[in-house]
Scaffold this active site. Structure first.
Site, PDB file in Angstrom:
ATOM      1  N   HIS A   1     -20.504 -41.872 -24.338  1.00 33.27           N
ATOM      2  CA  HIS A   1     -20.949 -42.377 -24.201  1.00 33.27           C
ATOM      3  C   HIS A   1     -21.150 -44.289 -25.063  1.00 33.27           C
ATOM      4  O   HIS A   1     -21.070 -45.164 -24.863  1.00 33.27           O
ATOM      5  CB  HIS A   1     -22.216 -42.518 -24.059  1.00 33.27           C
ATOM      6  CG  HIS A   1     -23.129 -42.981 -23.089  1.00 33.27           C
ATOM      7  ND1 HIS A   1     -23.312 -43.666 -22.043  1.00 33.27           N
ATOM      8  CD2 HIS A   1     -24.674 -44.129 -23.400  1.00 33.27           C
ATOM      9  CE1 HIS A   1     -24.250 -44.845 -21.647  1.00 33.27           C
ATOM     10  NE2 HIS A   1     -25.177 -44.410 -22.188  1.00 33.27           N
ATOM     11  N   TRP A   2     -20.696 -43.550 -26.293  1.00 37.24           N
ATOM     12  CA  TRP A   2     -20.698 -44.758 -26.975  1.00 37.24           C
ATOM     13  C   TRP A   2     -19.633 -44.862 -27.626  1.00 37.24           C
ATOM     14  O   TRP A   2     -19.410 -45.081 -28.771  1.00 37.24           O
ATOM     15  CB  TRP A   2     -21.120 -43.629 -28.132  1.00 37.24           C
ATOM     16  CG  TRP A   2     -22.647 -44.652 -29.284  1.00 37.24           C
ATOM     17  CD1 TRP A   2     -23.050 -45.903 -28.931  1.00 37.24           C
ATOM     18  CD2 TRP A   2     -22.902 -43.646 -30.129  1.00 37.24           C
ATOM     19  NE1 TRP A   2     -23.833 -46.389 -29.459  1.00 37.24           N
ATOM     20  CE2 TRP A   2     -23.816 -45.165 -30.659  1.00 37.24           C
ATOM     21  CE3 TRP A   2     -22.924 -43.112 -31.644  1.00 37.24           C
ATOM     22  CZ2 TRP A   2     -24.840 -44.846 -31.447  1.00 37.24           C
ATOM     23  CZ3 TRP A   2     -23.674 -42.957 -32.511  1.00 37.24           C
ATOM     24  CH2 TRP A   2     -24.958 -43.476 -32.353  1.00 37.24           C
TER      25      TRP A   2
ATOM     26  N   GLY B   1     -30.947 -44.976 -26.801  1.00 41.36           N
ATOM     27  CA  GLY B   1     -31.272 -43.956 -27.030  1.00 41.36           C
ATOM     28  C   GLY B   1     -32.292 -43.750 -28.151  1.00 41.36           C
ATOM     29  O   GLY B   1     -32.602 -44.922 -28.294  1.00 41.36           O
TER      30      GLY B   1
ATOM     31  N   ASN C   1     -26.208 -48.867 -33.568  1.00 39.76           N
ATOM     32  CA  ASN C   1     -24.941 -49.157 -32.804  1.00 39.76           C
ATOM     33  C   ASN C   1     -23.704 -49.979 -32.898  1.00 39.76           C
ATOM     34  O   ASN C   1     -22.606 -49.641 -32.370  1.00 39.76           O
ATOM     35  CB  ASN C   1     -25.901 -50.133 -31.128  1.00 39.76           C
ATOM     36  CG  ASN C   1     -26.670 -48.508 -30.489  1.00 39.76           C
ATOM     37  OD1 ASN C   1     -26.797 -49.104 -29.021  1.00 39.76           O
ATOM     38  ND2 ASN C   1     -27.764 -47.867 -31.355  1.00 39.76           N
TER      39      ASN C   1
ATOM     40  N   ASN D   1     -24.158 -51.880 -24.533  1.00 44.46           N
ATOM     41  CA  ASN D   1     -24.067 -50.705 -23.939  1.00 44.46           C
ATOM     42  C   ASN D   1     -25.604 -49.714 -23.137  1.00 44.46           C
ATOM     43  O   ASN D   1     -26.462 -50.466 -23.827  1.00 44.46           O
ATOM     44  CB  ASN D   1     -23.893 -50.309 -25.339  1.00 44.46           C
ATOM     45  CG  ASN D   1     -24.122 -48.552 -25.426  1.00 44.46           C
ATOM     46  OD1 ASN D   1     -24.385 -47.752 -26.189  1.00 44.46           O
ATOM     47  ND2 ASN D   1     -22.311 -47.847 -24.713  1.00 44.46           N
TER      48      ASN D   1
ATOM     49  N   ARG E   1     -31.486 -42.443 -36.966  1.00 40.14           N
ATOM     50  CA  ARG E   1     -32.341 -42.684 -36.263  1.00 40.14           C
ATOM     51  C   ARG E   1     -33.299 -42.425 -36.193  1.00 40.14           C
ATOM     52  O   ARG E   1     -34.683 -42.086 -35.326  1.00 40.14           O
ATOM     53  CB  ARG E   1     -31.121 -41.954 -34.930  1.00 40.14           C
ATOM     54  CG  ARG E   1     -30.550 -43.442 -35.222  1.00 40.14           C
ATOM     55  CD  ARG E   1     -29.256 -43.060 -33.913  1.00 40.14           C
ATOM     56  NE  ARG E   1     -30.010 -43.233 -32.562  1.00 40.14           N
ATOM     57  CZ  ARG E   1     -29.421 -43.646 -31.170  1.00 40.14           C
ATOM     58  NH1 ARG E   1     -27.909 -44.678 -31.276  1.00 40.14           N
ATOM     59  NH2 ARG E   1     -29.990 -44.041 -30.502  1.00 40.14           N
TER      60      ARG E   1
END
Length: 280
Positions: free
Chosen positions: A258-259, A33, A41, A100, A180
């Site tokens: 998703h994380w 991402g 992460n 991931n 981010r």
């Protein structure tokens, strides 16, 4: 305590990494991402895992402090090559890989190409599972569109993270978005986005592991963790992997996107540490 390695030269690229702990080496590979990096992460996992393992956290090529160049004709292969080269430079013959999304795809590709270098794998919503089949998810569309159109913005990133990366968007602090976003607008990253739409059918097919016959012969012990509400990579990829790989456990995580490693850190840390130590 951190063991800051700074930049490690791997081939013609620099890889930034951080190390903690001692014991069997475990390499944590982050997702793709915007603004991603190794430590961001895995901020909720590194310290716990470092109590049992030598934890190595690189920034993948194109991200963080690493060189901003990726071979877009075969991105997963390029990342796998970089990881393998990093292990060579560090003098590590065999390591556990935890990946991931984008990092999960890189881990799986390395295991397929050099199974003798991978002890065990933990994959969280890995990319490349059914990549060339059907339309992309809404989350993947947002990810791939981040640098397109009007270009990157904090609003775009906030929307992607809160609606696609996690199940409960309100749980993400504004500081995570800010950090981010700042990383995502690095001029070198904007000029060379590390993740983009595949360059043609040949690249797309290279990025689809379900078409790779080696998958059925890969005996690397693998744990797949997949959020039941993953909006980037479809949760149906979990049963697909478990059905094709000879030694693959699957854990579907409820109320999670998703994380997994960030949303459910206690569960992730417990399952991962036990699996890497051989407890099934």
């Amino acid at each position: 305590m951190d063991v800051e390695q700074g930049l490690i030269r791997v081939g013609d690229r620099d890889i930034a990494l951080t190390e903690r702990g001692s014991g069997e080496p475990v390499v944590l590979l982050h997702g793709g991402g915007p603004g991603a990096s190794g430590m961001s992460n895995y901020v909720r996992n590194v310290d716990v895992l470092a109590e049992r393992f030598r934890v190595i956290v690189p920034d993948l090529p194109g991200y963080g402090g690493s060189s901003k160049r990726v071979d877009h004709s075969d991105p997963f292969g390029d990342l796998a090559s970089a990881i393998r080269g990093l292990l060579d430079v560090l003098g590590i013959g065999k390591a556990h890989l935890v990946g991931n999304s984008y990092g999960g795809a890189a881990a799986l590709r390395l295991a397929l190409e050099a199974p003798g270098r991978v002890s065990r794998m933990v994959l969280m919503g890995p990319g490349g599972i059914g990549t060339s089949r059907g339309l992309p998810t809404a989350g993947l569309k947002k990810l791939l569109a981040y640098y397109g159109g009007t270009g990157p913005s904090r609003e775009k990133l906030d929307d992607f993270i809160r609606t696609s990366l996690v199940f409960d968007g309100t749980a993400v602090p504004a500081s995570v978005i800010d950090e981010r976003y700042a990383a995502s607008i690095d001029p070198e990253v904007v000029a060379h986005p590390p993740l983009r739409r595949p360059d043609g059918l040949k690249t797309l097919l290279r990025m689809d592991f379900t078409r790779d016959r080696r998958l059925a012969a890969l005996r690397t012990p693998t744990l797949v963790l997949w959020g039941a509400q993953d909006r980037v990579n479809r949760p149906s990829g979990g049963p697909m992997l478990a059905g094709r790989m000879p030694d693959c456990d699957l854990y579907t995580v409820a109320n999670t996107g998703h994380w997994v490693q960030w949303e459910r850190p206690e569960l992730f840390n417990t399952l991962t540490a036990a699996f890497l130590e051989g407890v099934r």
